[in-house]
Design an enzyme around this catalytic site. Structure first.
Site, PDB file in Angstrom:
ATOM      1  N   ARG A  73       0.692  51.472   8.995  1.00  0.00           N
ATOM      2  CA  ARG A  73       0.118  52.817   8.888  1.00  0.00           C
ATOM      3  C   ARG A  73       1.119  53.939   8.618  1.00  0.00           C
ATOM      4  NH1 ARG A  73      -4.629  50.708   7.787  1.00  0.00           N
ATOM      5  NH2 ARG A  73      -5.928  50.113   9.567  1.00  0.00           N
ATOM      6  N   ASP A 160      -3.957  45.858  -1.256  1.00  0.00           N
ATOM      7  CA  ASP A 160      -4.851  45.502  -0.149  1.00  0.00           C
ATOM      8  C   ASP A 160      -5.611  46.716   0.360  1.00  0.00           C
ATOM      9  OD1 ASP A 160      -6.033  43.932   1.891  1.00  0.00           O
ATOM     10  OD2 ASP A 160      -4.621  44.812   3.303  1.00  0.00           O
ATOM     11  N   ASP A 313      -3.891  40.418   9.479  1.00  0.00           N
ATOM     12  CA  ASP A 313      -4.522  41.633   8.947  1.00  0.00           C
ATOM     13  C   ASP A 313      -4.612  42.685  10.056  1.00  0.00           C
ATOM     14  OD1 ASP A 313      -5.733  43.452   7.264  1.00  0.00           O
ATOM     15  OD2 ASP A 313      -7.710  42.500   7.308  1.00  0.00           O
ATOM     16  N   HIS A 317      -6.790  51.270  14.431  1.00  0.00           N
ATOM     17  CA  HIS A 317      -7.574  52.496  14.285  1.00  0.00           C
ATOM     18  C   HIS A 317      -7.690  53.155  15.652  1.00  0.00           C
ATOM     19  CE1 HIS A 317      -8.730  51.675  10.155  1.00  0.00           C
ATOM     20  NE2 HIS A 317      -9.155  50.477  10.499  1.00  0.00           N
TER      21      HIS A 317
END
Length: 432
Positions: A73, A160, A313, A317
């Site tokens: 991120r 991705d 993966d 969040h």
């Protein structure tokens, strides 16, 4: 200088599975043998080093895990995760090498941005690598300069999070990647089959009165890209494979001798679409969880070698984002800290994979695809090692990630990481 004493050594590259001592000095494995204490003592004295012995009776040592699909991120979304916090979570999960995805803000599509990720990664205790974008700005319109990005240190290319919809551009990308001997990884979801992402079109989506994502979104693109791989000779990886038909397409491609690889995530071999009703947005991801037949097809693909790699993966969040209504919440879950345990519980314990096969798909195979000198545990190699107790239970009560979006948070899991060693340094330790 450190010595792992009386440990069960598992190395998938040499197929070694035996009780050994492992001597580590100056970041490398110096010697592997039985009863090394005297030799280690003499060597430490000769080198002016202090010897620290770790009694690993009852524990296993394997090559440090390699995760080639991690969302760190940074830059742009540091409130969810950053390179430092992601590396901490990785070390806790036994990972000594992780590969960051390029869908940041701004995307990793220039050498300068590659340099910045690698620079920050070097400040962490593990190996942080990065992919770069296939297309400029991840817009799917113009190829990024792959040769320049490779020279900057990118280990592969991916958009991705976004599918490559332009077939001619995808063909061009494959030809370019082949010419510089680099892998491409593809997010295979055609939006024309999707009304609401993150949930499989079927029983659960009907219960929630939404359409969801039809399985053809993935199948159609996997079929196309296997065809293009045959045409171009490129090395490609199908990311986070989710549908049984996709597994069969990859199986056929391998039988034809194509360089088509595939990743399976722990959530896709551990959960099914009905779990969305139980976990809500914590089980929302792209591609979505599918049916039990799909989960078993993924497991069969892992068993027979169709699926080469287990990759998390890892997709952090914030709680505020995941607390939104299902349709409005982002897709993805974190997975670095739980990947190994889910492999033990859902692949090894039921007898689908041996422990060695699990380690192979979490270390040697991903390193091999991305041309990294990792994933092995041998003399004279870099000392990236994970030490674990395969039978020990532990409670996943708190995450090292900045985010906590995991359906397993609070659960008791089996397969505990005891030490993570990177470049000969103990970067994680849990003796509780």
């Amino acid at each position: 200088m450190i010595m792992l004493k009386n440990v069960r050594l598992l190395d998938p590259q040499t197929r070694t599975d035996d009780i050994r001592d492992i001597l580590i000095s100056e970041g490398r494995v110096r010697k592997i043998d039985r009863d090394l204490y005297l030799d280690a003592t003499l060597m430490a004295r000769a080198n002016g080093e202090r010897l620290k012995v770790y009694d690993c009776t009852g524990l296993c040592a394997a090559p440090g895990f390699v995760d080639v699909h991690v969302h760190l991120r940074e830059p742009g979304f540091e409130y969810k995760e950053d390179i430092e916090s992601g590396a901490r979570a990785a070390a806790r999960g036994g990972f000594t090498t992780i590969v960051a995805m390029a869908n940041t803000k701004p995307p990793i599509d220039t050498p300068e941005r590659v340099f910045e990720v690698l620079k920050k990664g070097k400040k962490t205790p593990i190996n942080v690598k990065t992919c770069a974008c296939i297309t400029k700005g991840m817009k799917g319109e113009e190829l990024a300069d792959m040769k320049e990005l490779r020279e900057a240190g990118a280990v592969g290319f991916t958009d991705d999070g976004r599918p490559m919809l332009d077939e001619n551009l995808t063909r061009e990308a494959m030809r370019c990647a082949r010419s510089i001997k680099m892998p491409l990884s593809f997010h295979e979801e055609d939006p024309k089959y999707i009304k609401e992402n993150g949930i499989n079109h079927g029983y659960p989506s009907d219960e929630m009165h939404i359409y969801g994502s039809d399985r053809m979104a993935e199948i159609s693109m996997v079929e196309r890209d296997c065809k293009l791989a045959r045409e171009t000779g490129a090395t490609i990886s199908i990311q986070h494979i989710s549908a049984k038909e996709s597994v069969e397409l990859v199986r056929k491609a391998k039988k034809m001798g194509l360089r088509v690889f595939a990743e399976a995530t722990p959530h896709h071999f551990s959960l099914i679409d009905k779990d969305v009703i139980k976990y809500g947005t914590l089980a929302k991801m792209n591609p979505p969880l599918r049916e039990e037949a799909d989960r078993m097809a993924i497991i069969e693909g892992l068993k027979d070698g169709t699926i080469d790699i287990i990759a998390t993966d890892h997709a952090p969040h914030s709680k505020e984002e995941k607390d939104r209504d299902f349709v409005d919440a982002p897709s993805g879950i974190i997975g670095l800290e739980t990947s190994f345990s889910l492999g033990i519980m859902n692949l090894v314990k039921p007898g689908y994979l041996s422990l060695m096969e699990l380690i192979n798909k979490m270390s040697y195979q991903p390193a091999r695809l991305y041309n990294m000198d990792r994933g092995v545990l041998r003399e004279d190699e870099i000392a990236d090692i994970v030490v674990f107790d395969v039978n020990k239970e532990w409670k996943y009560d708190k995450s090292e990630s900045k985010s906590s979006n995991s359906p397993w948070l609070g659960a008791t899991l089996q397969g505990k990481i005891v030490y993570t060693i990177c470049h000969g340094n103990v970067v994680y330790e849990n003796l509780e």
